[in-house]
Write a protein that holds these residues in place. Structure first.
Motif, PDB file in Angstrom:
ATOM      1  N   ARG A   1       9.817   7.614   2.242  1.00 39.59           N
ATOM      2  CA  ARG A   1       9.488   8.082   0.895  1.00 39.59           C
ATOM      3  C   ARG A   1      10.737   8.553   0.154  1.00 39.59           C
ATOM      4  O   ARG A   1      10.808   8.439  -1.081  1.00 39.59           O
ATOM      5  CB  ARG A   1       8.461   9.221   0.977  1.00 39.59           C
ATOM      6  CG  ARG A   1       7.978   9.702  -0.381  1.00 39.59           C
ATOM      7  CD  ARG A   1       6.878  10.730  -0.266  1.00 39.59           C
ATOM      8  NE  ARG A   1       5.664  10.168   0.312  1.00 39.59           N
ATOM      9  CZ  ARG A   1       4.755   9.478  -0.397  1.00 39.59           C
ATOM     10  NH1 ARG A   1       4.939   9.257  -1.678  1.00 39.59           N
ATOM     11  NH2 ARG A   1       3.690   9.000   0.209  1.00 39.59           N
TER      12      ARG A   1
ATOM     13  N   ASN B   1      -0.220  -7.320  -2.732  1.00 40.96           N
ATOM     14  CA  ASN B   1       0.490  -6.082  -2.383  1.00 40.96           C
ATOM     15  C   ASN B   1       1.936  -6.333  -1.984  1.00 40.96           C
ATOM     16  O   ASN B   1       2.696  -5.384  -1.769  1.00 40.96           O
ATOM     17  CB  ASN B   1      -0.207  -5.380  -1.214  1.00 40.96           C
ATOM     18  CG  ASN B   1      -1.663  -5.096  -1.458  1.00 40.96           C
ATOM     19  OD1 ASN B   1      -2.519  -5.443  -0.648  1.00 40.96           O
ATOM     20  ND2 ASN B   1      -1.986  -4.456  -2.577  1.00 40.96           N
TER      21      ASN B   1
ATOM     22  N   VAL C   1      -2.748   0.012   7.920  1.00 44.27           N
ATOM     23  CA  VAL C   1      -2.259  -0.274   6.571  1.00 44.27           C
ATOM     24  C   VAL C   1      -1.933  -1.763   6.432  1.00 44.27           C
ATOM     25  O   VAL C   1      -2.351  -2.425   5.470  1.00 44.27           O
ATOM     26  CB  VAL C   1      -1.015   0.574   6.239  1.00 44.27           C
ATOM     27  CG1 VAL C   1      -0.375   0.108   4.930  1.00 44.27           C
ATOM     28  CG2 VAL C   1      -1.391   2.042   6.139  1.00 44.27           C
TER      29      VAL C   1
ATOM     30  N   LYS D   1      -1.049   6.408   4.827  1.00 45.06           N
ATOM     31  CA  LYS D   1      -2.431   6.488   4.355  1.00 45.06           C
ATOM     32  C   LYS D   1      -2.844   5.247   3.580  1.00 45.06           C
ATOM     33  O   LYS D   1      -3.981   5.144   3.130  1.00 45.06           O
ATOM     34  CB  LYS D   1      -2.609   7.714   3.454  1.00 45.06           C
ATOM     35  CG  LYS D   1      -2.364   9.051   4.150  1.00 45.06           C
ATOM     36  CD  LYS D   1      -2.510  10.203   3.154  1.00 45.06           C
ATOM     37  CE  LYS D   1      -2.241  11.541   3.801  1.00 45.06           C
ATOM     38  NZ  LYS D   1      -2.343  12.662   2.810  1.00 45.06           N
ATOM     39  N   GLY D   2      -1.904   4.338   3.397  1.00 50.02           N
ATOM     40  CA  GLY D   2      -2.182   3.152   2.612  1.00 50.02           C
ATOM     41  C   GLY D   2      -1.923   3.320   1.141  1.00 50.02           C
ATOM     42  O   GLY D   2      -2.249   2.437   0.339  1.00 50.02           O
ATOM     43  N   GLU D   3      -1.330   4.454   0.743  1.00 48.87           N
ATOM     44  CA  GLU D   3      -1.038   4.703  -0.664  1.00 48.87           C
ATOM     45  C   GLU D   3       0.356   4.206  -1.010  1.00 48.87           C
ATOM     46  O   GLU D   3       1.297   4.369  -0.225  1.00 48.87           O
ATOM     47  CB  GLU D   3      -1.143   6.204  -0.959  1.00 48.87           C
ATOM     48  CG  GLU D   3      -2.541   6.761  -0.715  1.00 48.87           C
ATOM     49  CD  GLU D   3      -2.616   8.275  -0.896  1.00 48.87           C
ATOM     50  OE1 GLU D   3      -1.553   8.885  -1.144  1.00 48.87           O
ATOM     51  OE2 GLU D   3      -3.722   8.827  -0.771  1.00 48.87           O
ATOM     52  N   GLU D   4       0.490   3.611  -2.185  1.00 42.88           N
ATOM     53  CA  GLU D   4       1.776   3.047  -2.578  1.00 42.88           C
ATOM     54  C   GLU D   4       2.789   4.137  -2.857  1.00 42.88           C
ATOM     55  O   GLU D   4       2.504   5.138  -3.523  1.00 42.88           O
ATOM     56  CB  GLU D   4       1.611   2.158  -3.815  1.00 42.88           C
ATOM     57  CG  GLU D   4       2.889   1.453  -4.215  1.00 42.88           C
ATOM     58  CD  GLU D   4       2.705   0.458  -5.345  1.00 42.88           C
ATOM     59  OE1 GLU D   4       3.716  -0.096  -5.805  1.00 42.88           O
ATOM     60  OE2 GLU D   4       1.541   0.244  -5.742  1.00 42.88           O
TER      61      GLU D   4
ATOM     62  N   PHE E   1       4.298   1.174   1.231  1.00 39.04           N
ATOM     63  CA  PHE E   1       3.062   1.937   1.421  1.00 39.04           C
ATOM     64  C   PHE E   1       3.258   3.011   2.482  1.00 39.04           C
ATOM     65  O   PHE E   1       3.977   2.811   3.458  1.00 39.04           O
ATOM     66  CB  PHE E   1       1.924   0.999   1.845  1.00 39.04           C
ATOM     67  CG  PHE E   1       1.572  -0.012   0.790  1.00 39.04           C
ATOM     68  CD1 PHE E   1       0.631   0.277  -0.183  1.00 39.04           C
ATOM     69  CD2 PHE E   1       2.219  -1.240   0.750  1.00 39.04           C
ATOM     70  CE1 PHE E   1       0.326  -0.638  -1.179  1.00 39.04           C
ATOM     71  CE2 PHE E   1       1.924  -2.173  -0.237  1.00 39.04           C
ATOM     72  CZ  PHE E   1       0.974  -1.866  -1.206  1.00 39.04           C
ATOM     73  N   ASP E   2       2.609   4.160   2.265  1.00 37.86           N
ATOM     74  CA  ASP E   2       2.701   5.205   3.266  1.00 37.86           C
ATOM     75  C   ASP E   2       1.617   5.026   4.321  1.00 37.86           C
ATOM     76  O   ASP E   2       0.822   4.065   4.285  1.00 37.86           O
ATOM     77  CB  ASP E   2       2.654   6.602   2.633  1.00 37.86           C
ATOM     78  CG  ASP E   2       1.291   6.969   2.052  1.00 37.86           C
ATOM     79  OD1 ASP E   2       0.285   6.269   2.308  1.00 37.86           O
ATOM     80  OD2 ASP E   2       1.204   7.995   1.336  1.00 37.86           O
TER      81      ASP E   2
END
Length: 244
Positions: A142, A230, A222, A238-241, A235-236
């Motif tokens: 991140r 995609n 994920v 949690k599957g969030e971008e 992606f993290d």
């Protein structure tokens, strides 16, 4: 989504002796993967009939090319680059100020976090099928997000991961022209209990440290949920971008 529908029959993990890498190898087999190519500097791999070891060095393109050639007869449907460096072997950690920047340190960090994975992509993407689904992914972070950077510091590490993310985007755009079912993505696993994070675990809030087995399960979930739309993103767990 039933994640078993996107579980690969053959996969390759570059960096299979690290905390996340080894857990990924074992998790893939537990999900029905028949062959997992396990790559490390010394060529070791978990014991078992489903694991095929190979040796490679991120700083040696010839070794990466040889590894790819070994897989030509049975190319992997999923490739995960589970490598990376935060603290160098001599103990040099991430810079907290621009005053500590050192060109030699920067070169080492970029060689391992950016250039090495790029060379893996160079030799592995050409093995991927043109008409079937495949995934090429690399562990990012991140802190490689430019828009999400509110603290600064960690200059070489941040910059090397930002550069990796750009390369993944480039690869995704290029691959999409000839491989419409292909997926290229970066992965942020969170803070995992591994050698990379040990020097920085003391000040972590309770519950923020993830065990390698759980991290591997998160990342495979994920990847199972991604589709070509995609591709090129990060992606993290949690599957969030993760924002660019």
């Amino acid at each position: 989504m039933d994640i078993t529908t996107h579980s690969p029959r053959t996969a390759a993990i570059f960096g299979s002796t690290g905390g996340i890498g080894r857990a990924l190898c074992e998790a893939l087999v537990s999900r029905g993967c028949e062959t997992v190519y396990c790559g490390s500097r010394d060529g070791s791999a978990p014991a078992g009939p489903h694991f095929t070891p190979f040796a490679f060095d991120l700083a040696d393109e010839a070794s990466i090319k040889a590894a790819a050639q070994m897989m030509t007869a049975q190319p992997p449907e999923m490739v995960i680059v589970a490598t990376g460096i935060l603290t160098l072997p001599d103990g040099t950690g991430p810079e907290r100020t621009y005053k500590r920047l050192d060109p030699d340190v920067m070169a080492q960090v970029f060689a391992l976090n950016t250039i090495g994975p790029a060379m893996i992509a160079k030799h592995m993407l050409r093995l991927m099928p043109r008409s079937d689904r495949f995934v090429f992914s690399a562990i990012s972070a991140r802190v490689g997000s430019i828009s999400d950077n509110g603290l600064g510091g960690w200059h070489s590490y941040r910059a090397s991961k930002a550069a990796l993310n750009m390369l993944l985007k480039n690869f995704a755009l290029e691959v999409a022209r000839t491989h419409p079912e292909g997926i290229v993505a970066g992965l942020h696993p969170g803070t995992v209990d591994s050698a990379l994070s040990v020097p920085f675990q003391a000040n972590l809030p309770d519950g923020q440290l993830t065990e390698p087995d759980q991290a591997a399960a998160n990342l495979l979930d994920v990847l199972a949920g991604l589709n070509p739309a995609n591709s090129g993103r990060v992606f993290d767990f949690k599957g969030e971008e993760v924002p660019a």
